[in-house]
Design a protein around this motif. Structure first.
Motif, PDB file in Angstrom:
ATOM      1  N   MET A 152      17.707   2.939   5.007  1.00 27.62           N
ATOM      2  CA  MET A 152      17.644   3.633   3.729  1.00 27.62           C
ATOM      3  C   MET A 152      16.214   3.644   3.185  1.00 27.62           C
ATOM      4  O   MET A 152      15.793   4.617   2.570  1.00 27.62           O
ATOM      5  CB  MET A 152      18.613   2.969   2.745  1.00 27.62           C
ATOM      6  N   ASP A 153      15.484   2.554   3.405  1.00 25.57           N
ATOM      7  CA  ASP A 153      14.106   2.484   2.920  1.00 25.57           C
ATOM      8  C   ASP A 153      13.240   3.578   3.528  1.00 25.57           C
ATOM      9  O   ASP A 153      12.392   4.148   2.831  1.00 25.57           O
ATOM     10  CB  ASP A 153      13.489   1.118   3.222  1.00 25.57           C
TER      11      ASP A 153
ATOM     12  N   LEU B 191      11.082   6.240  -6.413  1.00 25.85           N
ATOM     13  CA  LEU B 191      11.737   6.119  -5.113  1.00 25.85           C
ATOM     14  C   LEU B 191      11.280   4.853  -4.386  1.00 25.85           C
ATOM     15  O   LEU B 191      12.093   4.150  -3.771  1.00 25.85           O
ATOM     16  CB  LEU B 191      11.462   7.357  -4.258  1.00 25.85           C
ATOM     17  N   LEU B 192       9.994   4.558  -4.460  1.00 25.58           N
ATOM     18  CA  LEU B 192       9.487   3.343  -3.821  1.00 25.58           C
ATOM     19  C   LEU B 192      10.076   2.095  -4.492  1.00 25.58           C
ATOM     20  O   LEU B 192      10.376   1.106  -3.824  1.00 25.58           O
ATOM     21  CB  LEU B 192       7.955   3.309  -3.870  1.00 25.58           C
ATOM     22  N   HIS B 193      10.262   2.184  -5.790  1.00 22.54           N
ATOM     23  CA  HIS B 193      10.864   1.072  -6.544  1.00 22.54           C
ATOM     24  C   HIS B 193      12.283   0.762  -6.043  1.00 22.54           C
ATOM     25  O   HIS B 193      12.721  -0.390  -6.059  1.00 22.54           O
ATOM     26  CB  HIS B 193      10.888   1.416  -8.034  1.00 22.54           C
ATOM     27  N   PHE B 194      12.995   1.773  -5.594  1.00 21.37           N
ATOM     28  CA  PHE B 194      14.377   1.573  -5.137  1.00 21.37           C
ATOM     29  C   PHE B 194      14.472   1.048  -3.705  1.00 21.37           C
ATOM     30  O   PHE B 194      15.570   0.820  -3.210  1.00 21.37           O
ATOM     31  CB  PHE B 194      15.187   2.866  -5.275  1.00 21.37           C
ATOM     32  N   THR B 195      13.329   0.852  -3.046  1.00 23.02           N
ATOM     33  CA  THR B 195      13.366   0.257  -1.712  1.00 23.02           C
ATOM     34  C   THR B 195      13.596  -1.248  -1.848  1.00 23.02           C
ATOM     35  O   THR B 195      13.521  -1.813  -2.946  1.00 23.02           O
ATOM     36  CB  THR B 195      12.049   0.520  -0.941  1.00 23.02           C
ATOM     37  N   ASP B 196      13.830  -1.878  -0.720  1.00 23.43           N
ATOM     38  CA  ASP B 196      14.113  -3.316  -0.737  1.00 23.43           C
ATOM     39  C   ASP B 196      12.878  -4.182  -0.971  1.00 23.43           C
ATOM     40  O   ASP B 196      12.979  -5.277  -1.512  1.00 23.43           O
ATOM     41  CB  ASP B 196      14.768  -3.739   0.586  1.00 23.43           C
ATOM     42  N   LYS B 197      11.713  -3.722  -0.570  1.00 20.34           N
ATOM     43  CA  LYS B 197      10.527  -4.578  -0.588  1.00 20.34           C
ATOM     44  C   LYS B 197       9.571  -4.344  -1.751  1.00 20.34           C
ATOM     45  O   LYS B 197       8.721  -5.182  -2.015  1.00 20.34           O
ATOM     46  CB  LYS B 197       9.761  -4.423   0.728  1.00 20.34           C
ATOM     47  N   VAL B 198       9.674  -3.237  -2.426  1.00 19.56           N
ATOM     48  CA  VAL B 198       8.757  -2.954  -3.534  1.00 19.56           C
ATOM     49  C   VAL B 198       9.570  -2.882  -4.817  1.00 19.56           C
ATOM     50  O   VAL B 198      10.483  -2.076  -4.935  1.00 19.56           O
ATOM     51  CB  VAL B 198       7.990  -1.627  -3.325  1.00 19.56           C
ATOM     52  N   GLN B 199       9.209  -3.722  -5.763  1.00 22.31           N
ATOM     53  CA  GLN B 199       9.879  -3.712  -7.056  1.00 22.31           C
ATOM     54  C   GLN B 199       8.834  -3.649  -8.163  1.00 22.31           C
ATOM     55  O   GLN B 199       8.081  -4.596  -8.362  1.00 22.31           O
ATOM     56  CB  GLN B 199      10.746  -4.970  -7.234  1.00 22.31           C
ATOM     57  N   TYR B 200       8.765  -2.514  -8.820  1.00 22.20           N
ATOM     58  CA  TYR B 200       7.872  -2.398  -9.972  1.00 22.20           C
ATOM     59  C   TYR B 200       8.583  -2.972 -11.188  1.00 22.20           C
ATOM     60  O   TYR B 200       9.805  -2.869 -11.328  1.00 22.20           O
ATOM     61  CB  TYR B 200       7.519  -0.934 -10.246  1.00 22.20           C
ATOM     62  N   CYS B 201       7.803  -3.544 -12.083  1.00 23.06           N
ATOM     63  CA  CYS B 201       8.409  -4.035 -13.313  1.00 23.06           C
ATOM     64  C   CYS B 201       8.739  -2.829 -14.206  1.00 23.06           C
ATOM     65  O   CYS B 201       8.141  -1.758 -14.093  1.00 23.06           O
ATOM     66  CB  CYS B 201       7.494  -5.022 -14.025  1.00 23.06           C
TER      67      CYS B 201
ATOM     68  N   ALA C  36      -0.501   8.175  -6.347  1.00 25.35           N
ATOM     69  CA  ALA C  36      -0.530   8.105  -4.880  1.00 25.35           C
ATOM     70  C   ALA C  36      -1.181   6.801  -4.424  1.00 25.35           C
ATOM     71  O   ALA C  36      -0.719   6.170  -3.465  1.00 25.35           O
ATOM     72  CB  ALA C  36      -1.280   9.311  -4.306  1.00 25.35           C
ATOM     73  N   PHE C  37      -2.228   6.395  -5.119  1.00 30.08           N
ATOM     74  CA  PHE C  37      -2.881   5.132  -4.783  1.00 30.08           C
ATOM     75  C   PHE C  37      -1.900   3.967  -4.890  1.00 30.08           C
ATOM     76  O   PHE C  37      -1.784   3.145  -3.975  1.00 30.08           O
ATOM     77  CB  PHE C  37      -4.093   4.900  -5.696  1.00 30.08           C
ATOM     78  N   TYR C  38      -1.198   3.874  -6.010  1.00 28.93           N
ATOM     79  CA  TYR C  38      -0.239   2.784  -6.187  1.00 28.93           C
ATOM     80  C   TYR C  38       0.868   2.842  -5.140  1.00 28.93           C
ATOM     81  O   TYR C  38       1.263   1.823  -4.580  1.00 28.93           O
ATOM     82  CB  TYR C  38       0.377   2.803  -7.597  1.00 28.93           C
ATOM     83  N   PHE C  39       1.381   4.036  -4.901  1.00 30.80           N
ATOM     84  CA  PHE C  39       2.449   4.186  -3.922  1.00 30.80           C
ATOM     85  C   PHE C  39       1.998   3.704  -2.546  1.00 30.80           C
ATOM     86  O   PHE C  39       2.654   2.866  -1.926  1.00 30.80           O
ATOM     87  CB  PHE C  39       2.882   5.656  -3.844  1.00 30.80           C
ATOM     88  N   ILE C  40       0.875   4.214  -2.080  1.00 33.29           N
ATOM     89  CA  ILE C  40       0.405   3.883  -0.734  1.00 33.29           C
ATOM     90  C   ILE C  40      -0.001   2.418  -0.628  1.00 33.29           C
ATOM     91  O   ILE C  40       0.355   1.728   0.333  1.00 33.29           O
ATOM     92  CB  ILE C  40      -0.740   4.834  -0.320  1.00 33.29           C
ATOM     93  N   LYS C  41      -0.698   1.930  -1.643  1.00 30.28           N
ATOM     94  CA  LYS C  41      -1.107   0.515  -1.630  1.00 30.28           C
ATOM     95  C   LYS C  41       0.109  -0.403  -1.573  1.00 30.28           C
ATOM     96  O   LYS C  41       0.183  -1.294  -0.724  1.00 30.28           O
ATOM     97  CB  LYS C  41      -1.943   0.201  -2.871  1.00 30.28           C
ATOM     98  N   ASP C  42       1.066  -0.173  -2.444  1.00 28.26           N
ATOM     99  CA  ASP C  42       2.227  -1.058  -2.502  1.00 28.26           C
ATOM    100  C   ASP C  42       3.119  -0.900  -1.275  1.00 28.26           C
ATOM    101  O   ASP C  42       3.709  -1.874  -0.802  1.00 28.26           O
ATOM    102  CB  ASP C  42       3.012  -0.812  -3.788  1.00 28.26           C
ATOM    103  N   TRP C  43       3.208   0.288  -0.753  1.00 29.68           N
ATOM    104  CA  TRP C  43       3.985   0.522   0.455  1.00 29.68           C
ATOM    105  C   TRP C  43       3.350  -0.199   1.645  1.00 29.68           C
ATOM    106  O   TRP C  43       4.027  -0.908   2.381  1.00 29.68           O
ATOM    107  CB  TRP C  43       4.096   2.028   0.713  1.00 29.68           C
ATOM    108  N   LEU C  44       2.033  -0.050   1.813  1.00 30.51           N
ATOM    109  CA  LEU C  44       1.351  -0.670   2.944  1.00 30.51           C
ATOM    110  C   LEU C  44       1.377  -2.192   2.847  1.00 30.51           C
ATOM    111  O   LEU C  44       1.593  -2.890   3.830  1.00 30.51           O
ATOM    112  CB  LEU C  44      -0.077  -0.151   3.046  1.00 30.51           C
ATOM    113  N   VAL C  45       1.137  -2.718   1.649  1.00 30.36           N
ATOM    114  CA  VAL C  45       1.117  -4.175   1.464  1.00 30.36           C
ATOM    115  C   VAL C  45       2.514  -4.757   1.723  1.00 30.36           C
ATOM    116  O   VAL C  45       2.648  -5.812   2.343  1.00 30.36           O
ATOM    117  CB  VAL C  45       0.631  -4.536   0.031  1.00 30.36           C
ATOM    118  N   SER C  46       3.535  -4.068   1.293  1.00 28.81           N
ATOM    119  CA  SER C  46       4.895  -4.600   1.429  1.00 28.81           C
ATOM    120  C   SER C  46       5.491  -4.441   2.811  1.00 28.81           C
ATOM    121  O   SER C  46       6.322  -5.239   3.234  1.00 28.81           O
ATOM    122  CB  SER C  46       5.822  -3.918   0.423  1.00 28.81           C
ATOM    123  N   TYR C  47       5.097  -3.409   3.512  1.00 26.92           N
ATOM    124  CA  TYR C  47       5.748  -3.109   4.797  1.00 26.92           C
ATOM    125  C   TYR C  47       4.908  -3.435   6.021  1.00 26.92           C
ATOM    126  O   TYR C  47       5.402  -3.439   7.126  1.00 26.92           O
ATOM    127  CB  TYR C  47       6.205  -1.646   4.824  1.00 26.92           C
ATOM    128  N   PHE C  48       3.631  -3.656   5.827  1.00 21.10           N
ATOM    129  CA  PHE C  48       2.791  -3.911   7.007  1.00 21.10           C
ATOM    130  C   PHE C  48       2.072  -5.192   6.834  1.00 21.10           C
ATOM    131  O   PHE C  48       1.314  -5.744   6.603  1.00 21.10           O
ATOM    132  CB  PHE C  48       1.836  -2.745   7.275  1.00 21.10           C
TER     133      PHE C  48
END
Length: 162
Positions: A1-2, A37-47, A150-162
């Motif tokens: 789903m992520d 959408l990124l917030h609803f993934t398992d690894k990224v949770q924005y406050c 886009a910066f926040y999305f990509i940064k948080d996605w890369l940090v959380s998943y890689f």
């Protein structure tokens, strides 16, 4: 789903950036949707505070996007006729495609000033120029917001998943 949420988020970022300068697409709101959408993934949770603040930024940018061409008209000496003309030009321009969106506020402010005083063409051109510069400023502002999202999305996605 992520994977689906991230893919949809990346698509929203692309559409949001394009929407910064294409009239048919709402740029910053679609880019904000990518963050959600990124917030609803398992690894990224924005406050909640981050999501609310970024949503407020989107609302402010949406309002300013319509106000800035009018302000530009006023700042360069346009009267209320030029300001109303810029507004009408922007609205009419929405139906005429990208060129209409770009030129609509200029033409509207120009015609509004000529209706007010048909002898002062120089003032009408200056008023139109203010509307055009306001439109460009609004576009740059929308692009900046989309780039930050886009910066926040990509940064948080890369940090959380890689």
């Amino acid at each position: 789903m992520d994977i689906i949420l991230i893919a949809l988020g990346l698509l929203c970022l692309i559409i949001g950036f394009l929407g910064s300068f294409l009239p048919a697409l709402p740029g910053p709101p679609v880019s904000w949707l990518a963050l959600l959408l990124l917030h609803f993934t398992d690894k990224v949770q924005y406050c909640t505070q981050f999501l609310v603040i970024t949503a407020i930024v989107v609302l402010i940018v949406a309002v300013l996007d319509y106000y800035i061409p009018i302000y530009g008209t006023k700042k360069l000496g346009g009267t209320a006729y030029g300001q109303r003309g810029a507004t009408v030009g922007l609205i009419v321009g929405l139906f005429l495609g990208p060129l209409g969106i770009i030129l609509g506020p200029f033409v509207g402010a120009f015609i509004g000033e000529l209706i007010h005083d048909n002898k002062d063409v120089k003032k009408a051109i200056r008023s139109g120029w203010g509307a055009f510069l306001g439109f460009i400023a609004g576009t740059v502002m929308k692009m900046a917001v989309c780039i930050v999202f886009a910066f926040y999305f990509i940064k948080d996605w890369l940090v959380s998943y890689f």
